[in-house]
Design a protein around this motif. Sequence first.
Motif, PDB file in Angstrom:
ATOM      1  N   UNK A 325       0.720  -1.219  -0.010  1.00 41.01           N
ATOM      2  CA  UNK A 325       0.161   0.127  -0.127  1.00 41.01           C
ATOM      3  C   UNK A 325       1.097   1.412  -0.109  1.00 41.01           C
ATOM      4  N   UNK A 326       0.200   2.357  -0.559  1.00 41.82           N
ATOM      5  CA  UNK A 326       0.713   3.631  -0.168  1.00 41.82           C
ATOM      6  C   UNK A 326       0.550   4.062   1.177  1.00 41.82           C
ATOM      7  N   UNK A 327       1.253   4.067   1.945  1.00 39.74           N
ATOM      8  CA  UNK A 327       1.165   4.263   3.516  1.00 39.74           C
ATOM      9  C   UNK A 327       0.747   5.628   3.716  1.00 39.74           C
ATOM     10  N   UNK A 328       0.830   6.794   2.838  1.00 35.16           N
ATOM     11  CA  UNK A 328       0.296   8.006   3.134  1.00 35.16           C
ATOM     12  C   UNK A 328      -1.188   8.027   2.670  1.00 35.16           C
ATOM     13  N   UNK A 329      -1.545   7.298   1.825  1.00 41.61           N
ATOM     14  CA  UNK A 329      -3.142   7.183   1.090  1.00 41.61           C
ATOM     15  C   UNK A 329      -3.882   6.253   2.050  1.00 41.61           C
ATOM     16  N   UNK A 330      -3.507   5.142   2.222  1.00 39.77           N
ATOM     17  CA  UNK A 330      -4.514   4.297   2.907  1.00 39.77           C
ATOM     18  C   UNK A 330      -4.030   4.113   4.344  1.00 39.77           C
TER      19      UNK A 330
END
Length: 552
Positions: A325-330
């Motif tokens: 995952x994109x940790x800043x998005x999800x």
Amino acid sequence: MRLSVLLLLFWGSRALSRYHPREITPSYGPLSNEQVTNDTKGQTNPEEHTVKFWYDKSSATLKGRFKTQPREGVAKNLILFLGDGMSPTTVTAARIYFGQLANKSGEEQELIFDTFPYTGLSKTYCVNSQVADSACSGTAYLTGVKNNLHTIGVTADVGYQDWRGMANSDYHTSSIAQWAQEAGKGVGIVTTCKVTDASPTATYANTASRYWQTDQDILKEAPDAQGIQDITRQLVENAPGKNFKVILGGGRETFLLMDQDDGYGNKGLRGDGKDLIQAWKDSKDSKDNATYVTNRDQLLAVNVDKTDHLLGLFHHNHMDYHLEANASHQPTLWEMTTMAIKMMQKEENGYFLFIEGGRIDHGHHDNKAHLALDEVVEFHRAIEVALHLTSEDDTLIVVTADHAHTMTLSGYPSRGSDIITTLQATDDNMTYSTLSYANGPNRNGFEKNGSRHNIVNDDRGAADYRFPTTYYLESETHGGEDVAVYARGPWAHLLVGVFEQTVIPHVMSFAAKIGPAANITVDKSNSTSASPGVGNNMLGLTLTVIILTILY
Ligand SMILES: *[C@@H]1O[C@H](CO)[C@@H](O)[C@H](O)[C@H]1NC(C)=O
Ligand SMILES: *[C@@H]1O[C@H](CO)[C@@H](O)[C@H](O)[C@H]1NC(C)=O
Ligand SMILES: *[C@@H]1O[C@H](CO)[C@@H](O)[C@H](O)[C@H]1NC(C)=O
Ligand SMILES: *[C@@H]1O[C@H](CO)[C@@H](O)[C@H](O)[C@H]1NC(C)=O
Ligand SMILES: *[C@@H]1O[C@H](CO)[C@@H](O)[C@H](O)[C@H]1NC(C)=O
Ligand SMILES: [Zn+2]
């Protein structure tokens, strides 16, 4: 004569060593020494060589047990944590993986639910299947009734895709989410899958197919069907779903129309003109305090005091694996869990929360054990957060799985061996990994010329590496063994022993005094019989024994 005795002895010892060869250090056939050293730490902890170490460890466990007091108060709050496909083997492997993330050997590590005071085993078979899917299993552990594979919230009188049976409310079961709501409790669901995937669906829907998530799905498979609602409509339009205070997970696509964009360039799947995200907002008393969010920043910014209903859909499909995952998005599962519990803490009469680590199952179906184990660690982190935010005195927390998988943890890898990358040798000069599957989509098990593939040079550390399988199937299957149940809080001590999966919501119902078991009373007058019925059976059995004794 003497010779045959000797031969017998010879064959006997051969047979013994065949099953448990003394030489447990693998020869590592084609592996270089360097590979062996890299793949196994091969060092043991000197403390573990002493008697004292083990006695001390056991004494500490005993002393912990002495302090464990069964709690018999009412459970104001209920949280059910579901690790989808989290088989006992998965838990062991994930525990080692978690320890190794902290550079420990791993086997001795504890996941947070390993520390729960009570554990039991649940039998997961469904009415028409030896091995469960998430649909019939969800019906069992959320509504207390077993039914048929792929069906949800209906009894076994309703077959798969039997829309006529589904339309008959006599065949509907009611879930613990409904029991909680009827008792004035707040209800929320959190998952890393689509919120319309089989497990969360069992909290709110009644359907002859777990795959009927939009009108189009029904049209495809049951074009004649009339008067039935797809799963997403049931969530938004019917009780208990329409009254859920918190809905967090993936799956925007089943809420939106085919020509509608979800804000991230993905189209919806609906063809019936219903924008169900708008319908969800419109159904709330005040749109101002019904909050819809689609990414991590928005979730973390939610003003809990000013929000009555929260809908968070963080992906058009299932949410991304934590490792991908994109940790800043999800948001992570523990971030969603934190928000859900904060929302629920406003509920005067308490709450029921369903929280699912849903993609453990998907990792396994793809033979991607590394992803599956990592999802278990994320699940563990969510439970850890829940323990900090709740009290054992008034909150019953149950952690379990819906079914197992076919992954095994095998061989005799040295202590501390990397659970992901370690290789062991076969007796035909090949290699195998500690984790492997009975079946699944990994075609790498074989070369094009039909011979077995040697995994020695594979990129085995990659997050999406597919582990070896024996049989090729497009999707690895579930496993049929019992799964563990871990419990903590009021009446958690009832969830011990081996029991049907349907007992789980019954115990939770009893503990919270809601739903079908609300009025069961504790009768301790006869320590061996829980109810008069059992007493009568005992009497019958005694009489039978006496009669048989006389006859003989
Ligand atoms: C574990 O060891 C690796 C490699 O030495 C290091 O990069 C990492 O930070 C360590 N992790 C922890 C949690 O200590
Ligand atoms: C939500 O809106 C309703 C109706 O406007 C209002 O009565 C209620 O106080 C609001 N709740 C919050 C938490 O603001
Ligand atoms: C990750 O998400 C952030 C926040 O939404 C965004 O700004 C960034 O571009 C994303 N990164 C990638 C690689 O997609
Ligand atoms: C394995 O390799 C060794 C050494 O090359 C050879 O002697 C042996 O026959 C092989 N075993 C099998 C089962 O192929
Ligand atoms: C089969 O193919 C693999 C990979 O190309 C090769 O290593 C192996 O020697 C081949 N086996 C036979 C029997 O030709
Ligand atoms: Zn599955």
